[in-house]
Design a protein around this motif. Structure first.
Motif, PDB file in Angstrom:
ATOM      1  N   LEU A  78      28.635  39.161  13.973  1.00  0.00           N
ATOM      2  CA  LEU A  78      27.293  38.645  14.267  1.00  0.00           C
ATOM      3  C   LEU A  78      26.618  38.133  13.001  1.00  0.00           C
ATOM      4  CD1 LEU A  78      25.104  38.328  16.487  1.00  0.00           C
ATOM      5  CD2 LEU A  78      24.241  40.574  15.784  1.00  0.00           C
ATOM      6  N   SER A  79      26.209  36.853  13.021  1.00  0.00           N
ATOM      7  CA  SER A  79      25.487  36.249  11.905  1.00  0.00           C
ATOM      8  C   SER A  79      24.118  35.792  12.390  1.00  0.00           C
ATOM      9  CB  SER A  79      26.266  35.048  11.351  1.00  0.00           C
ATOM     10  OG  SER A  79      25.498  34.345  10.392  1.00  0.00           O
ATOM     11  N   GLU A  80      23.131  35.825  11.504  1.00  0.00           N
ATOM     12  CA  GLU A  80      21.804  35.313  11.858  1.00  0.00           C
ATOM     13  C   GLU A  80      21.565  33.924  11.268  1.00  0.00           C
ATOM     14  OE1 GLU A  80      18.573  37.649  10.361  1.00  0.00           O
ATOM     15  OE2 GLU A  80      19.511  37.971   8.407  1.00  0.00           O
ATOM     16  N   GLU A  81      22.636  33.276  10.880  1.00  0.00           N
ATOM     17  CA  GLU A  81      22.521  31.938  10.294  1.00  0.00           C
ATOM     18  C   GLU A  81      22.507  30.849  11.370  1.00  0.00           C
ATOM     19  OE1 GLU A  81      24.986  31.878   6.331  1.00  0.00           O
ATOM     20  OE2 GLU A  81      26.032  33.088   7.819  1.00  0.00           O
ATOM     21  N   ASN A  82      22.199  29.643  10.928  1.00  0.00           N
ATOM     22  CA  ASN A  82      22.272  28.483  11.805  1.00  0.00           C
ATOM     23  C   ASN A  82      23.692  28.370  12.349  1.00  0.00           C
ATOM     24  OD1 ASN A  82      22.788  25.599  12.504  1.00  0.00           O
ATOM     25  ND2 ASN A  82      20.660  25.355  11.859  1.00  0.00           N
ATOM     26  N   PRO A  83      23.865  28.209  13.663  1.00  0.00           N
ATOM     27  CA  PRO A  83      25.213  28.148  14.234  1.00  0.00           C
ATOM     28  C   PRO A  83      26.073  27.031  13.663  1.00  0.00           C
ATOM     29  CG  PRO A  83      23.548  27.514  15.858  1.00  0.00           C
ATOM     30  CD  PRO A  83      22.824  28.138  14.708  1.00  0.00           C
ATOM     31  N   ASP A  84      25.472  25.921  13.252  1.00  0.00           N
ATOM     32  CA  ASP A  84      26.246  24.832  12.655  1.00  0.00           C
ATOM     33  C   ASP A  84      26.878  25.263  11.335  1.00  0.00           C
ATOM     34  OD1 ASP A  84      25.694  23.124  14.730  1.00  0.00           O
ATOM     35  OD2 ASP A  84      23.958  22.214  13.768  1.00  0.00           O
ATOM     36  N   ILE A  85      26.159  26.094  10.571  1.00  0.00           N
ATOM     37  CA  ILE A  85      26.704  26.614   9.316  1.00  0.00           C
ATOM     38  C   ILE A  85      27.901  27.510   9.603  1.00  0.00           C
ATOM     39  CG2 ILE A  85      26.222  28.085   7.320  1.00  0.00           C
ATOM     40  CD1 ILE A  85      23.339  27.139   7.419  1.00  0.00           C
ATOM     41  N   VAL A  86      27.769  28.366  10.616  1.00  0.00           N
ATOM     42  CA  VAL A  86      28.840  29.295  10.970  1.00  0.00           C
ATOM     43  C   VAL A  86      30.067  28.534  11.475  1.00  0.00           C
ATOM     44  CG1 VAL A  86      29.499  31.204  12.483  1.00  0.00           C
ATOM     45  CG2 VAL A  86      27.218  31.162  11.447  1.00  0.00           C
ATOM     46  N   LYS A  87      29.852  27.543  12.341  1.00  0.00           N
ATOM     47  CA  LYS A  87      30.974  26.766  12.870  1.00  0.00           C
ATOM     48  C   LYS A  87      31.711  26.032  11.748  1.00  0.00           C
ATOM     49  CE  LYS A  87      28.711  26.028  17.342  1.00  0.00           C
ATOM     50  NZ  LYS A  87      27.957  25.064  18.189  1.00  0.00           N
ATOM     51  N   LYS A  88      30.964  25.481  10.823  1.00  0.00           N
ATOM     52  CA  LYS A  88      31.573  24.785   9.684  1.00  0.00           C
ATOM     53  C   LYS A  88      32.399  25.757   8.853  1.00  0.00           C
ATOM     54  CE  LYS A  88      30.282  21.946   5.680  1.00  0.00           C
ATOM     55  NZ  LYS A  88      29.148  21.367   4.908  1.00  0.00           N
ATOM     56  N   PHE A  89      31.879  26.967   8.658  1.00  0.00           N
ATOM     57  CA  PHE A  89      32.595  27.989   7.891  1.00  0.00           C
ATOM     58  C   PHE A  89      33.888  28.404   8.589  1.00  0.00           C
ATOM     59  CE2 PHE A  89      33.519  32.456   7.023  1.00  0.00           C
ATOM     60  CZ  PHE A  89      33.537  32.487   5.634  1.00  0.00           C
ATOM     61  N   LEU A  90      33.828  28.581   9.916  1.00  0.00           N
ATOM     62  CA  LEU A  90      34.992  29.052  10.665  1.00  0.00           C
ATOM     63  C   LEU A  90      36.118  28.024  10.718  1.00  0.00           C
ATOM     64  CD1 LEU A  90      33.288  30.933  13.637  1.00  0.00           C
ATOM     65  CD2 LEU A  90      34.418  31.920  11.647  1.00  0.00           C
ATOM     66  N   LYS A  91      35.795  26.758  10.548  1.00  0.00           N
ATOM     67  CA  LYS A  91      36.851  25.740  10.504  1.00  0.00           C
ATOM     68  C   LYS A  91      37.753  25.953   9.291  1.00  0.00           C
ATOM     69  CE  LYS A  91      34.587  21.970  13.026  1.00  0.00           C
ATOM     70  NZ  LYS A  91      34.033  20.600  12.933  1.00  0.00           N
ATOM     71  N   LYS A  92      37.161  26.409   8.191  1.00  0.00           N
ATOM     72  CA  LYS A  92      37.920  26.657   6.968  1.00  0.00           C
ATOM     73  C   LYS A  92      38.414  28.095   6.894  1.00  0.00           C
ATOM     74  CE  LYS A  92      35.488  23.187   4.187  1.00  0.00           C
ATOM     75  NZ  LYS A  92      34.678  22.954   2.946  1.00  0.00           N
ATOM     76  N   ASN A  93      37.730  29.008   7.616  1.00  0.00           N
ATOM     77  CA  ASN A  93      38.063  30.429   7.564  1.00  0.00           C
ATOM     78  C   ASN A  93      38.161  30.978   8.985  1.00  0.00           C
ATOM     79  OD1 ASN A  93      37.490  31.015   4.451  1.00  0.00           O
ATOM     80  ND2 ASN A  93      35.826  29.747   5.249  1.00  0.00           N
ATOM     81  N   PRO A  94      39.187  30.614   9.728  1.00  0.00           N
ATOM     82  CA  PRO A  94      39.278  31.029  11.134  1.00  0.00           C
ATOM     83  C   PRO A  94      39.461  32.531  11.285  1.00  0.00           C
ATOM     84  CG  PRO A  94      41.311  29.972  10.421  1.00  0.00           C
ATOM     85  CD  PRO A  94      40.332  29.793   9.310  1.00  0.00           C
ATOM     86  N   THR A  95      39.011  33.055  12.409  1.00  0.00           N
ATOM     87  CA  THR A  95      39.157  34.465  12.750  1.00  0.00           C
ATOM     88  C   THR A  95      39.490  34.578  14.227  1.00  0.00           C
ATOM     89  OG1 THR A  95      38.058  36.624  12.816  1.00  0.00           O
ATOM     90  CG2 THR A  95      36.674  34.694  13.180  1.00  0.00           C
ATOM     91  N   ASP A  96      40.177  35.654  14.590  1.00  0.00           N
ATOM     92  CA  ASP A  96      40.477  35.914  15.996  1.00  0.00           C
ATOM     93  C   ASP A  96      39.404  36.766  16.666  1.00  0.00           C
ATOM     94  OD1 ASP A  96      42.811  34.466  15.884  1.00  0.00           O
ATOM     95  OD2 ASP A  96      44.095  36.194  15.495  1.00  0.00           O
ATOM     96  N   LEU A  97      38.448  37.248  15.886  1.00  0.00           N
ATOM     97  CA  LEU A  97      37.382  38.073  16.440  1.00  0.00           C
ATOM     98  C   LEU A  97      36.381  37.218  17.223  1.00  0.00           C
ATOM     99  CD1 LEU A  97      36.555  40.396  13.395  1.00  0.00           C
ATOM    100  CD2 LEU A  97      37.915  40.980  15.419  1.00  0.00           C
ATOM    101  N   ALA A  98      35.669  37.854  18.126  1.00  0.00           N
ATOM    102  CA  ALA A  98      34.536  37.199  18.774  1.00  0.00           C
ATOM    103  C   ALA A  98      33.451  36.963  17.725  1.00  0.00           C
ATOM    104  CB  ALA A  98      33.999  38.062  19.907  1.00  0.00           C
ATOM    105  N   VAL A  99      32.777  35.820  17.816  1.00  0.00           N
ATOM    106  CA  VAL A  99      31.724  35.479  16.861  1.00  0.00           C
ATOM    107  C   VAL A  99      30.486  35.050  17.634  1.00  0.00           C
ATOM    108  CG1 VAL A  99      31.035  34.004  14.935  1.00  0.00           C
ATOM    109  CG2 VAL A  99      33.429  34.742  15.152  1.00  0.00           C
ATOM    110  N   SER A 100      29.353  35.643  17.292  1.00  0.00           N
ATOM    111  CA  SER A 100      28.087  35.309  17.954  1.00  0.00           C
ATOM    112  C   SER A 100      26.997  35.097  16.925  1.00  0.00           C
ATOM    113  CB  SER A 100      27.681  36.408  18.940  1.00  0.00           C
ATOM    114  OG  SER A 100      28.572  36.451  20.030  1.00  0.00           O
ATOM    115  N   ILE A 101      25.882  34.539  17.398  1.00  0.00           N
ATOM    116  CA  ILE A 101      24.747  34.217  16.536  1.00  0.00           C
ATOM    117  C   ILE A 101      23.513  35.005  16.983  1.00  0.00           C
ATOM    118  CG2 ILE A 101      23.229  32.371  15.703  1.00  0.00           C
ATOM    119  CD1 ILE A 101      26.100  32.076  14.746  1.00  0.00           C
TER     120      ILE A 101
END
Length: 370
Positions: A78-101
């Motif tokens: 769970l992150s409290e950041e802008n979802p666009d920032i998180v999505k951009k990060f996950l493209k370079k750092n993928p995870t198999d965990l569930a991710v929410s905002i």
């Protein structure tokens, strides 16, 4: 001693939760790629941020647990950041965990989550079973709680997604001057946001919190009328003192007086600093690891680590025996047990720390008289 990047940086000192009600998120970025079902008896909330390097290690650790226990255990990062920032990060750092905002920070605030990473284990009723650093949650703990909690519930009934209007993502702002400040209308921050961006210290929060952090003192040492304690965003060029610039900008005066009470007296006459090679968390990570027993810091000045020590002890720190240097050092200080803290600081750094009656400064801020 060389403490590598696997160490986790966190601070969470107050643990209220939402009880047996649903936990609200603003958006689901992705569901778990490892959990076999959306129904589980245990749910782990992994609080993190894209700027927190040690959070990546914590998430990887939880990912291993999730793969080992894909049934009845569900991890959500769970992150409290802008979802666009998180999505951009996950493209370079993928995870198999569930991710929410948690974009408006409701769940973060409910748990007084201050420095990351941090984790909560809850059951199907929403009851908190465990809390702390994610890497302190061991396989044995999970096995124990799985045996004790057999009731299952769908993840969508435990965590409710409540869509909000998203803000447009903007690239990191780069100030054009050494000091910039603006009032934040309609925004409040229960805790001070402080980070480093492009050679600047960046603050968001109440004026009282900003001044206390700039002076490295407790909030209780700053006196400010409530009508003056508004929220601001401040950019300060690293290496400059912004306190008086802030006061001039707001047409405020600052006075200090001496108050008496218990202090932590720090004698540094025989101090032996660590260098910066004892701890290495890498580049662009948080500076501190603070949990319920110790403070660790990577490349931090004396006055900054003493501020953290004063905060966790809720005790003003007073220094004697000379002027501390302003160089960066690594630190590891125990704080949970006073006698252990004393011996640790003396044996490791030659610092004699004693709790004793003393005097400390109180800073009062007022409007300038015409």
């Amino acid at each position: 001693m060389n403490i590598k990047a696997s160490l986790i940086i966190l601070l969470c000192v107050s643990f209220p939760f939402v009880g047996s009600s649903q936990i609200r998120f603003s958006e689901t970025i992705q569901t778990s790629k490892t959990a076999t079902d959306t129904e589980a008896s245990l749910f782990f909330v992994d609080f993190w941020a894209t700027w927190c390097g040690p959070c990546v290690y914590a998430s990887e650790y939880l990912g291993v647990l999730q793969k080992q226990y894909p049934d009845n255990f569900y991890v959500i990062s769970l992150s409290e950041e802008n979802p666009d920032i998180v999505k951009k990060f996950l493209k370079k750092n993928p995870t198999d965990l569930a991710v929410s905002i948690d974009y408006k920070g409701e769940t973060f605030r409910a748990n007084n989550t201050r420095v990351l990473p941090y984790g909560l284990l809850i059951n199907a009723n929403g009851t908190v079973l465990w809390k702390g650093s994610p890497t302190d949650f061991k396989k044995a703990d999970l096995v124990k709680y799985l045996k004790q909690n057999t009731r299952t519930k769908d993840v969508n009934k435990v965590f409710k997604v409540q869509k909000i209007k998203q803000e447009v993502f903007e690239a990191d702002y780069i100030p054009s001057a050494d000091f910039e400040m603006k009032q934040l209308k309609g925004e409040t921050y229960e805790t001070l946001v402080r980070n480093s961006i492009n050679g600047y210290i960046h603050y968001k929060g109440f004026l009282k919190n900003i001044i206390a952090r700039e002076y490295n003192i407790l909030l209780s040492q700053v006196k400010l009328e409530s009508n003056l304690n508004k929220t601001y965003e401040v950019y300060i060029k690293k290496g400059t003192n912004a306190t008086f610039q802030i006061l001039d900008e707001l047409k405020l005066d600052l006075f200090h007086t001496q108050s008496k009470g218990d202090v932590l007296m720090i004698d540094i006459s025989n101090i032996n600093y660590w260098d910066t090679n004892q701890i290495d968390w890498g580049i662009n990570t948080a500076e501190y690891l603070i949990d319920d027993s110790q403070i660790q810091a990577d490349n931090v000045a004396f006055k900054d680590v003493m501020y953290q020590l004063a905060s966790v002890l809720n005790l003003p720190v007073v220094t004697k025996g000379g002027e501390p240097d302003e160089e960066l050092h690594d630190w590891q200080i125990h704080h949970r047990f006073y006698n252990l803290m004393q011996s640790n600081m003396l044996d490791t750094y030659g610092i004699n720390a004693t709790k004793e009656p003393g005097s400390f400064k109180i800073y009062t801020i007022r409007k300038k008289t015409p």
